[in-house]
Design a protein around this motif. Structure first.
Motif, PDB file in Angstrom:
ATOM      1  N   VAL A  14       0.830  -1.206   0.000  1.00 27.49           N
ATOM      2  CA  VAL A  14       0.000   0.000   0.000  1.00 27.49           C
ATOM      3  C   VAL A  14       0.864   1.255   0.000  1.00 27.49           C
ATOM      4  O   VAL A  14       0.627   2.193  -0.755  1.00 27.49           O
ATOM      5  CB  VAL A  14      -0.958   0.001   1.212  1.00 27.49           C
ATOM      6  N   LEU A  15       1.891   1.273   0.825  1.00 19.56           N
ATOM      7  CA  LEU A  15       2.786   2.421   0.925  1.00 19.56           C
ATOM      8  C   LEU A  15       4.175   1.959   0.486  1.00 19.56           C
ATOM      9  O   LEU A  15       4.873   1.277   1.226  1.00 19.56           O
ATOM     10  CB  LEU A  15       2.802   2.954   2.361  1.00 19.56           C
ATOM     11  N   THR A  16       4.559   2.295  -0.731  1.00 17.60           N
ATOM     12  CA  THR A  16       5.821   1.809  -1.290  1.00 17.60           C
ATOM     13  C   THR A  16       6.855   2.925  -1.317  1.00 17.60           C
ATOM     14  O   THR A  16       6.513   4.113  -1.292  1.00 17.60           O
ATOM     15  CB  THR A  16       5.615   1.285  -2.723  1.00 17.60           C
ATOM     16  N   SER A  17       8.114   2.544  -1.386  1.00 15.05           N
ATOM     17  CA  SER A  17       9.207   3.517  -1.483  1.00 15.05           C
ATOM     18  C   SER A  17       9.983   3.257  -2.762  1.00 15.05           C
ATOM     19  O   SER A  17      10.219   2.110  -3.139  1.00 15.05           O
ATOM     20  CB  SER A  17      10.144   3.403  -0.272  1.00 15.05           C
ATOM     21  N   SER A  18      10.372   4.346  -3.434  1.00 14.87           N
ATOM     22  CA  SER A  18      11.122   4.226  -4.680  1.00 14.87           C
ATOM     23  C   SER A  18      11.668   5.584  -5.058  1.00 14.87           C
ATOM     24  O   SER A  18      11.001   6.602  -4.888  1.00 14.87           O
ATOM     25  CB  SER A  18      10.216   3.701  -5.804  1.00 14.87           C
ATOM     26  N   GLY A  19      12.910   5.583  -5.576  1.00 13.81           N
ATOM     27  CA  GLY A  19      13.479   6.813  -6.130  1.00 13.81           C
ATOM     28  C   GLY A  19      13.535   7.973  -5.167  1.00 13.81           C
ATOM     29  O   GLY A  19      13.311   9.111  -5.553  1.00 13.81           O
ATOM     30  N   GLY A  20      13.839   7.712  -3.907  1.00 14.22           N
ATOM     31  CA  GLY A  20      13.946   8.799  -2.941  1.00 14.22           C
ATOM     32  C   GLY A  20      12.626   9.388  -2.508  1.00 14.22           C
ATOM     33  O   GLY A  20      12.562  10.518  -2.049  1.00 14.22           O
ATOM     34  N   GLY A  21      11.552   8.623  -2.649  1.00 20.45           N
ATOM     35  CA  GLY A  21      10.244   9.111  -2.216  1.00 20.45           C
ATOM     36  C   GLY A  21       9.312   7.961  -1.893  1.00 20.45           C
ATOM     37  O   GLY A  21       9.730   6.792  -1.807  1.00 20.45           O
ATOM     38  N   TYR A  22       8.051   8.282  -1.703  1.00 19.98           N
ATOM     39  CA  TYR A  22       7.056   7.285  -1.319  1.00 19.98           C
ATOM     40  C   TYR A  22       5.810   7.453  -2.183  1.00 19.98           C
ATOM     41  O   TYR A  22       5.513   8.548  -2.686  1.00 19.98           O
ATOM     42  CB  TYR A  22       6.675   7.443   0.158  1.00 19.98           C
ATOM     43  N   ALA A  23       5.091   6.359  -2.359  1.00 25.80           N
ATOM     44  CA  ALA A  23       3.846   6.384  -3.129  1.00 25.80           C
ATOM     45  C   ALA A  23       2.774   5.614  -2.375  1.00 25.80           C
ATOM     46  O   ALA A  23       3.042   4.554  -1.787  1.00 25.80           O
ATOM     47  CB  ALA A  23       4.057   5.766  -4.512  1.00 25.80           C
ATOM     48  N   LEU A  24       1.549   6.148  -2.378  1.00 24.48           N
ATOM     49  CA  LEU A  24       0.397   5.481  -1.796  1.00 24.48           C
ATOM     50  C   LEU A  24      -0.345   4.794  -2.936  1.00 24.48           C
ATOM     51  O   LEU A  24      -0.868   5.454  -3.826  1.00 24.48           O
ATOM     52  CB  LEU A  24      -0.498   6.508  -1.098  1.00 24.48           C
ATOM     53  N   CYS A  25      -0.330   3.466  -2.917  1.00 25.65           N
ATOM     54  CA  CYS A  25      -0.884   2.681  -4.024  1.00 25.65           C
ATOM     55  C   CYS A  25      -2.316   2.266  -3.690  1.00 25.65           C
ATOM     56  O   CYS A  25      -2.539   1.364  -2.870  1.00 25.65           O
ATOM     57  CB  CYS A  25      -0.012   1.455  -4.286  1.00 25.65           C
ATOM     58  N   LEU A  26      -3.263   2.968  -4.317  1.00 27.22           N
ATOM     59  CA  LEU A  26      -4.680   2.721  -4.058  1.00 27.22           C
ATOM     60  C   LEU A  26      -5.478   2.940  -5.335  1.00 27.22           C
ATOM     61  O   LEU A  26      -5.047   3.664  -6.240  1.00 27.22           O
ATOM     62  CB  LEU A  26      -5.215   3.706  -2.997  1.00 27.22           C
ATOM     63  N   ASP A  27      -6.636   2.357  -5.403  1.00 24.24           N
ATOM     64  CA  ASP A  27      -7.613   2.733  -6.410  1.00 24.24           C
ATOM     65  C   ASP A  27      -8.043   4.172  -6.104  1.00 24.24           C
ATOM     66  O   ASP A  27      -8.470   4.462  -4.981  1.00 24.24           O
ATOM     67  CB  ASP A  27      -8.817   1.794  -6.334  1.00 24.24           C
ATOM     68  N   PRO A  28      -7.900   5.114  -7.059  1.00 26.71           N
ATOM     69  CA  PRO A  28      -8.255   6.511  -6.769  1.00 26.71           C
ATOM     70  C   PRO A  28      -9.669   6.676  -6.218  1.00 26.71           C
ATOM     71  O   PRO A  28      -9.925   7.582  -5.411  1.00 26.71           O
ATOM     72  CB  PRO A  28      -8.109   7.206  -8.126  1.00 26.71           C
ATOM     73  N   ASP A  29     -10.585   5.793  -6.605  1.00 26.89           N
ATOM     74  CA  ASP A  29     -11.959   5.897  -6.111  1.00 26.89           C
ATOM     75  C   ASP A  29     -12.081   5.518  -4.643  1.00 26.89           C
ATOM     76  O   ASP A  29     -13.154   5.678  -4.049  1.00 26.89           O
ATOM     77  CB  ASP A  29     -12.892   5.020  -6.949  1.00 26.89           C
ATOM     78  N   HIS A  30     -10.997   5.003  -4.049  1.00 27.25           N
ATOM     79  CA  HIS A  30     -11.003   4.696  -2.617  1.00 27.25           C
ATOM     80  C   HIS A  30     -10.520   5.886  -1.786  1.00 27.25           C
ATOM     81  O   HIS A  30     -10.363   5.759  -0.569  1.00 27.25           O
ATOM     82  CB  HIS A  30     -10.143   3.465  -2.335  1.00 27.25           C
ATOM     83  N   VAL A  31     -10.259   7.019  -2.439  1.00 24.47           N
ATOM     84  CA  VAL A  31      -9.935   8.280  -1.754  1.00 24.47           C
ATOM     85  C   VAL A  31     -11.070   9.248  -2.061  1.00 24.47           C
ATOM     86  O   VAL A  31     -11.333   9.553  -3.229  1.00 24.47           O
ATOM     87  CB  VAL A  31      -8.587   8.854  -2.243  1.00 24.47           C
ATOM     88  N   ASP A  32     -11.755   9.712  -1.032  1.00 22.24           N
ATOM     89  CA  ASP A  32     -12.984  10.477  -1.278  1.00 22.24           C
ATOM     90  C   ASP A  32     -12.749  11.765  -2.058  1.00 22.24           C
ATOM     91  O   ASP A  32     -13.616  12.208  -2.818  1.00 22.24           O
ATOM     92  CB  ASP A  32     -13.746  10.746   0.025  1.00 22.24           C
ATOM     93  N   VAL A  33     -11.557  12.380  -1.925  1.00 23.08           N
ATOM     94  CA  VAL A  33     -11.283  13.600  -2.684  1.00 23.08           C
ATOM     95  C   VAL A  33     -11.272  13.302  -4.181  1.00 23.08           C
ATOM     96  O   VAL A  33     -11.902  14.008  -4.980  1.00 23.08           O
ATOM     97  CB  VAL A  33      -9.936  14.223  -2.255  1.00 23.08           C
ATOM     98  N   ALA A  34     -10.556  12.244  -4.576  1.00 22.82           N
ATOM     99  CA  ALA A  34     -10.496  11.877  -5.990  1.00 22.82           C
ATOM    100  C   ALA A  34     -11.876  11.472  -6.508  1.00 22.82           C
ATOM    101  O   ALA A  34     -12.255  11.809  -7.643  1.00 22.82           O
ATOM    102  CB  ALA A  34      -9.497  10.740  -6.194  1.00 22.82           C
ATOM    103  N   LEU A  35     -12.639  10.768  -5.672  1.00 26.88           N
ATOM    104  CA  LEU A  35     -13.975  10.346  -6.084  1.00 26.88           C
ATOM    105  C   LEU A  35     -14.889  11.552  -6.259  1.00 26.88           C
ATOM    106  O   LEU A  35     -15.669  11.632  -7.216  1.00 26.88           O
ATOM    107  CB  LEU A  35     -14.562   9.382  -5.053  1.00 26.88           C
TER     108      LEU A  35
END
Length: 681
Positions: free
Chosen positions: A85-106
């Motif tokens: 869900v929370l991955t690290s790569s290239g000196g940073g972090y990414a939250l890996c989710l279906d955008p529709d599971h974040v109410d702002v994006a939805l």
């Protein structure tokens, strides 16, 4: 997993709520959730969470908060296992989710779909989508999240929510559901009493519900409030509606033809209103304001590919966010040329117009353009008469954004100074805004989601190609090495290369080798890199504007660095020259780098671009003699503790001397071909 940010930040895993931890940990997840499935650098997270008050432990704090989030969001993950869900790569972090599971994006996706249905003349379906989008809200967005990014998102989303309500109200009126709209609008008017758009819809909803007296009462209340709070009368839109209610105008009666009156590209709230009360004019012409750019554009393939990818991506995004790109770099490196060349290449993607404003951030003797004045230019280009311009910045910003709502336009803001100057000029929607600036614009990255392109000098091969194009291949034939040397003497800066090429064109018998030899002597090189009677075509003038804009401490260190002859500049060197502590020296060196008057060389080291080193040596003469003497004495004393290479450079430092009529010059300049010893000029 599901994240809720339209209210207090909350997370749900398998139907059960999980606690997101302390405030700054919630701030980290808020930043990552805003760019779901994208890598967000640690520095960007630090800026977003702490802003200008960054502690030395900030980076470690980010790692700690990420570790805490992983424990909460992925409780079954092993200690050394990589996160899903929370991955690290290239000196940073990414939250890996279906955008529709974040109410702002939805919310943004549903809102965009409602607007699409509205534009197709399908108000019943649009209302259902608006209801779904607005039903996601539980309070103020990011309510329990601290930090500058959360504050910015709160403001942005609050504005988007109110806009969505106005658009919902327009469709509710179009389908005849006037009475249902009244309580919702009344509640929001109580919370946002100065928002005239909400009051417009409330008045019309009341009138169409048979409550004429109440509608007129809302107008009287609005007029009193605006007079007391702002000393203003209601806007023309409210005044027109008030007059039509008094006259019982037939256009105010609900009828099916209201829907047919909708026009694509208008502000979403406007279609339900009578044409006679619409205050937002359609642009009289399609703006096409891009100025001409110099012939002979070469190089910049990587930067052009980046801009191509960003603008292609923006066209397919459902959310109404602009593509904002800041092109940064030192004076003369070709920022404006790149922006204009890219704008022409990509122009077909923006059929609703190309707008251009010179922000005068680096114009000699010219005050930088304010956002207020820039908006006056932009609104005039969009067909707004001078007499109808709002008198305040929020009013002009709102009108500008309304005019560009639903449009695919390109805006070039050339030579900007600060985020505050640019921010009111960023519309919403599928618009591309290209900003050029001589300063690093971190605020636009953190608060506004800008992409940064840091422009460097051309490569040697690209520089020779530019010279060849400008003077002709026959002139360069057999002199490729001399052309490459001349390019180095010009620092591979497009402005300097064009000035040198003009000199060659003016003197057809002058060989490239002769000109390279003339430029090899650092004394007078900046004099040669200028065009008579044209300040805009002078490298020294460009450097002078950047230098004059520096804070006092940074300007002083810039002058003192003109005394130094070494390749690399460190905080120790800066502290020694200024007689300050290391922390202060690091801060001031950072300012010089932000103004692109120093180049970062990694590991806390900096260096001058060749021509800037020459200019710094000239500026050293402005430092009082006793200050120069004291700085050199401190430097000599420090030499016994320095490395061999630094000690050699220190031993070459000396007082600047005055040469000829060209101004002050420093004897041991840093040149292209650095050698252990130098002759005084």
């Amino acid at each position: 997993m599901r994240l809720e940010l339209l209210g207090s930040a909350r997370a749900w895993c398998d139907g059960a709520e999980v606690l997101l931890g302390p405030p700054k940990q919630r701030a980290v997840v808020g930043v990552l959730a805003s760019r779901v499935n994208e890598i967000v650098g640690v520095e960007q997270i630090v800026d977003a969470v702490w802003g200008s008050a960054v502690p030395q432990t900030a980076a470690n704090g980010v790692h700690t908060y990420v570790a805490g989030l992983r424990r909460v969001l992925e409780p079954g993950r092993g200690r050394r296992a990589s996160g899903a869900v929370l991955t690290s790569s290239g000196g940073g972090y990414a939250l890996c989710l279906d955008p529709d599971h974040v109410d702002v994006a939805l919310f943004e996706r549903r809102h965009a779909e409602a607007r699409r249905l509205h534009g197709q003349g399908r108000p019943q379906e649009a209302v259902r989508e608006f209801d779904t989008a607005l039903g996601l809200w539980r309070g103020d967005a990011y309510a329990n999240v601290p930090g500058p990014f959360a504050e910015m998102e709160r403001s942005r989303l609050a504005e988007l929510r109110l806009t969505a309500v106005e658009e919902w109200a327009a469709d509710m009126l179009a389908v005849g559901r006037h009475a249902e709209a009244v309580p919702v609008l009344s509640n929001l008017v109580a919370r946002e009493p100065l928002r005239e758009g909400l009051r417009w819809f409330l008045m019309l909803s009341l009138y169409r519900s048979g409550r004429r007296a109440h509608a007129l009462g809302v107008y009287r209340e609005t007029r009193c409030l605006l007079r007391e709070e702002l000393g203003l009368e209601p806007g023309t839109e409210l005044q027109s509606l008030h007059a039509q209610i008094l006259a019982g105008h037939p256009d105010l009666v609900s009828r099916a033809t209201d829907i047919a009156a909708m026009r694509e590209g208008r502000r979403a709230a406007a279609p339900a209103r009578a044409a006679s009360v619409d205050p937002v004019p359609e642009p009289a012409v399609r703006p096409a304001q891009l100025p001409h750019s110099a012939r002979g554009f070469v190089g910049r393939a990587e930067e052009l590919a980046t801009l191509d990818a960003l603008t292609a991506q923006s066209g397919g995004r459902p959310e109404m966010r602009p593509t904002l790109v800041v092109i940064e770099g030192a004076p003369g490196v070709g920022k404006s040329t790149l922006a204009l060349h890219a704008a022409r290449q990509l122009g077909d993607r923006f059929p609703d117009g190309h707008l251009y404003v010179d922000m005068y951030g680096a114009a000699l003797g010219q005050k930088a353009l304010s956002a207020m004045d820039a908006l006056a230019q932009l609104l005039g280009s969009l067909g707004v008469a001078k007499a109808r311009l709002p008198d305040d910045l929020p009013g002009r910003t709102a009108l500008y954004r309304s005019l560009l709502h639903g449009k695919r336009a390109l805006v070039v803001l050339d030579d900007a100074v600060s985020a505050e100057q640019v921010r009111p000029l960023i519309p919403s929607g599928q618009v591309c805004v290209l900003v050029t600036s001589r300063r690093v614009q971190r605020g636009l990255v953190v608060r506004d989601g800008a992409y940064r392109i840091a422009l460097k000098p051309l490569s040697s091969a690209e520089s020779v190609r530019l010279i060849t194009y400008l003077i002709g291949e026959g002139r360069v034939e057999g002199q490729w090495e001399a052309a490459a040397r001349l390019a180095e003497m010009c620092g591979r800066l497009p402005l300097a290369l064009r000035i040198a090429a003009e000199g060659l064109a003016e003197h057809p018998r002058l060989t490239l080798a002769d000109m390279a030899q003339q430029h090899a002597a650092e004394g007078g090189r900046l004099d040669r890199l200028a065009v008579e009677d044209d300040v805009a075509a002078s490298l020294r003038a460009a450097y002078a504007v950047a230098y004059d804009a520096l804070p006092a401490d940074a300007a002083r260190l810039f002058r003192l660095l003109g005394l130094y002859h070494g390749e690399m500049i460190t905080a120790f060197l800066g502290a020694t020259l200024m007689g300050s502590d290391l922390v202060h020296a690091e801060q001031v060196l950072g300012v010089l780098a932000d103004y692109h008057l120093l180049e970062e060389a990694g590991e806390g080291m900096y260096r001058f671009h060749t021509l800037l080193g020459i200019y710094a040596a000239e500026c050293a003469e402005q430092e009082p003699a006793h200050h120069r003497t004291a700085a050199l004495a401190r430097l000599q004393d420090a030499g016994q503790f320095a490395s061999d290479s630094t000690r050699s450079a220190i031993l070459l430092c000396r007082e600047p001397v005055l040469i000829g009529s060209g101004g002050c010059r420093h004897s041991p300049y840093r040149g292209i071909d650095e050698t252990p010893t130098r002759k005084a000029e």
